[in-house]
Design a protein around this motif. Structure first.
Motif, short mmCIF file in Angstrom:
data_model
loop_
_atom_site.label_atom_id
_atom_site.label_comp_id
_atom_site.label_asym_id
_atom_site.label_seq_id
_atom_site.Cartn_x
_atom_site.Cartn_y
_atom_site.Cartn_z
N THR A 77 0.87 -1.17 0.00
CA THR A 77 0.00 0.00 0.00
C THR A 77 0.91 1.22 0.00
O THR A 77 1.91 1.27 0.74
CB THR A 77 -0.93 0.04 1.23
OG1 THR A 77 -0.14 -0.03 2.43
CG2 THR A 77 -1.90 -1.12 1.20
N SER A 79 1.08 5.45 0.00
CA SER A 79 0.40 6.72 0.24
C SER A 79 1.28 7.84 -0.30
O SER A 79 2.46 7.96 0.09
CB SER A 79 0.15 6.93 1.74
OG SER A 79 -0.47 8.17 1.97
N THR A 86 4.90 6.97 1.36
CA THR A 86 5.17 5.96 2.38
C THR A 86 4.66 4.61 1.87
O THR A 86 3.63 4.54 1.20
CB THR A 86 4.48 6.31 3.71
OG1 THR A 86 3.07 6.44 3.49
CG2 THR A 86 5.02 7.61 4.27
N THR A 88 3.87 0.39 2.76
CA THR A 88 3.63 -0.69 3.70
C THR A 88 3.55 -1.99 2.93
O THR A 88 2.86 -2.08 1.91
CB THR A 88 2.32 -0.46 4.48
OG1 THR A 88 2.36 0.79 5.12
CG2 THR A 88 2.12 -1.56 5.52
N GLU A 90 2.27 -5.54 2.28
CA GLU A 90 1.10 -6.36 2.62
C GLU A 90 1.35 -7.84 2.37
O GLU A 90 0.76 -8.70 3.03
CB GLU A 90 -0.11 -5.89 1.80
CG GLU A 90 -0.47 -4.42 1.98
CD GLU A 90 -1.00 -4.10 3.36
OE1 GLU A 90 -1.40 -5.03 4.07
OE2 GLU A 90 -1.00 -2.91 3.73
N ARG A 139 15.75 -1.85 1.64
CA ARG A 139 14.48 -1.77 2.37
C ARG A 139 14.38 -2.83 3.47
O ARG A 139 14.76 -3.98 3.29
CB ARG A 139 13.30 -1.94 1.41
CG ARG A 139 13.05 -0.72 0.54
CD ARG A 139 11.97 -0.98 -0.50
NE ARG A 139 11.65 0.24 -1.25
CZ ARG A 139 10.89 0.27 -2.34
NH1 ARG A 139 10.38 -0.86 -2.82
NH2 ARG A 139 10.66 1.42 -2.94
N LYS A 141 11.45 -3.86 6.94
CA LYS A 141 10.10 -3.60 7.43
C LYS A 141 10.11 -3.62 8.95
O LYS A 141 10.84 -4.39 9.58
CB LYS A 141 9.10 -4.61 6.88
CG LYS A 141 9.39 -6.06 7.25
CD LYS A 141 8.34 -7.01 6.67
CE LYS A 141 8.66 -8.46 7.06
NZ LYS A 141 7.63 -9.40 6.58
N ASP A 142 9.27 -2.75 9.55
CA ASP A 142 9.15 -2.74 11.01
C ASP A 142 8.03 -3.70 11.44
O ASP A 142 7.49 -4.45 10.62
CB ASP A 142 8.94 -1.32 11.53
CG ASP A 142 7.63 -0.69 11.06
OD1 ASP A 142 6.72 -1.43 10.60
OD2 ASP A 142 7.50 0.55 11.15
N GLN A 144 5.04 -3.22 12.08
CA GLN A 144 3.75 -2.94 11.41
C GLN A 144 3.87 -3.07 9.90
O GLN A 144 2.96 -2.68 9.16
CB GLN A 144 3.26 -1.52 11.76
CG GLN A 144 2.59 -1.40 13.11
CD GLN A 144 3.59 -1.36 14.25
OE1 GLN A 144 4.57 -0.62 14.16
NE2 GLN A 144 3.36 -2.15 15.28
N ASN A 145 4.99 -3.63 9.43
CA ASN A 145 5.26 -3.83 8.00
C ASN A 145 5.45 -2.53 7.23
O ASN A 145 5.36 -2.52 5.99
CB ASN A 145 4.18 -4.68 7.33
CG ASN A 145 4.27 -6.14 7.73
OD1 ASN A 145 5.33 -6.61 8.15
ND2 ASN A 145 3.16 -6.86 7.61
N ASN A 146 5.69 -1.43 7.95
CA ASN A 146 6.05 -0.19 7.27
C ASN A 146 7.49 -0.30 6.76
O ASN A 146 8.36 -0.84 7.44
CB ASN A 146 5.93 1.01 8.21
CG ASN A 146 4.49 1.23 8.66
OD1 ASN A 146 3.58 1.24 7.84
ND2 ASN A 146 4.30 1.39 9.97
#
Length: 289
Positions: A77, A79, A86, A88, A90, A139, A141-142, A144-146
């Motif tokens: 996703t 934004s 930003t 994320t 999924e 890259r 991911k944290d 929360q998958n950000n």
């Protein structure tokens, strides 16, 4: 001529000004379709699941190599606010399987964790001209998958060209923009491209060449860097001229942004790219470093 591309396809949910668009994408799609605009044959090393509409690529006559996976396609996703975005994660598909193939050039542009260091070394061993967009190597991911970028020890020996923005280059080397470009060159890269929003710089030997994109209102920036990378690579392979390659890359990015289209619909036609490239060719600035 043939270009071999190594990258995941993706399914992106893009949010712009509160509006959601679900699009197929990933560097695999943007780079591959752009290369077809340059009349290149394309061998695409990728992975996607049954949820991905692969006919969109086969209709473009892109040759898919070991592409099918039992896992669903990598999905983000995204934004977008002006030129900032930003991401994320999924879903994450299987890693790409490497197999030796003859091509005029290789373009490596991972989006997240799909190309191993072993696979990259095999690509280097086979490649006559290798372009790397390192975003997916950097890259992480944290919880929360950000998605965020992290410092990464990246082996750039035997790499002909690289494209980074300031945030990406800071994960590989340190210093000012000029110092980072020189450090990337010292790691073995012949052509170092630094894109900083509308400013595009290219380090070759002891000179930096630059153009500025006259971008107006920015809509969807997804895939712009991929279109840029593919246009640069194809022009270098065809013309053997780094200035024309810089101008075609900038021309392709400018045309894509001016289209105001979302997703793959923004990939420009060759004629529009060429018109923009001729414009930029007369405006290239250069300085010693």
């Amino acid at each position: 001529m043939k270009l071999a591309i190594f990258s995941h396809c993706a399914i992106d949910t893009i949010t712009i000004n509160g509006n959601n668009y679900e699009q197929i994408g990933g560097a695999a799609c943007y780079c591959g379709i752009t290369a077809r605009q340059f009349k290149f044959d394309v061998d695409l090393f990728t992975k996607f699941g049954s949820d991905f509409p692969k006919q969109y690529l086969t209709e473009q006559k892109i040759n898919l190599i070991n592409s099918n996976s039992e896992k669903n396609t990598t999905k983000f996703t995204i934004s977008i606010t002006d030129s900032d975005r930003t991401l994320t994660l999924e879903n994450e598909c299987d890693p790409i399987e490497y197999s030796s193939i003859g091509a005029d050039g290789h373009l490596v542009s991972p989006i997240f964790n799909e190309i191993s260091s072993v696979a990259l070394q095999k690509i280097k061993d086979d490649s006559n001209f290798l372009f790397i967009d390192p975003q997916g190597f950097l890259r992480r991911k944290d919880s929360q998958n950000n998605i965020f970028l992290a410092n990464t020890d990246l082996d750039l020996s035997d790499v002909n060209a690289i494209k980074v923005n300031p945030e990406e280059s800071q994960c590989i080397v340190n210093g000012t923009h000029d110092e980072m470009m020189l450090s990337l060159q010292k790691k073995g890269v012949e052509y170092v491209l630094l894109t900083n929003k509308t400013d595009v710089s290219l380090l070759v030997k002891d000179k930096i060449y630059s153009i500025t994109l006259p971008i107006g209102e920015i809509h969807d920036t997804t895939g712009i860097g991929d279109i840029f990378c593919s246009a640069f690579t194809c022009t270098m392979l065809k013309e053997k001229d780094f200035l024309w390659a810089l101008c075609f890359a900038g021309g392709a990015a400018q045309a894509a942004l001016e289209s105001k289209n979302v997703g793959l619909q923004k990939i420009p036609k060759k004629g529009t790219i060429q018109t923009n490239a001729s414009y930029f060719y007369n405006l290239v600035k250069f300085r010693d470093i």
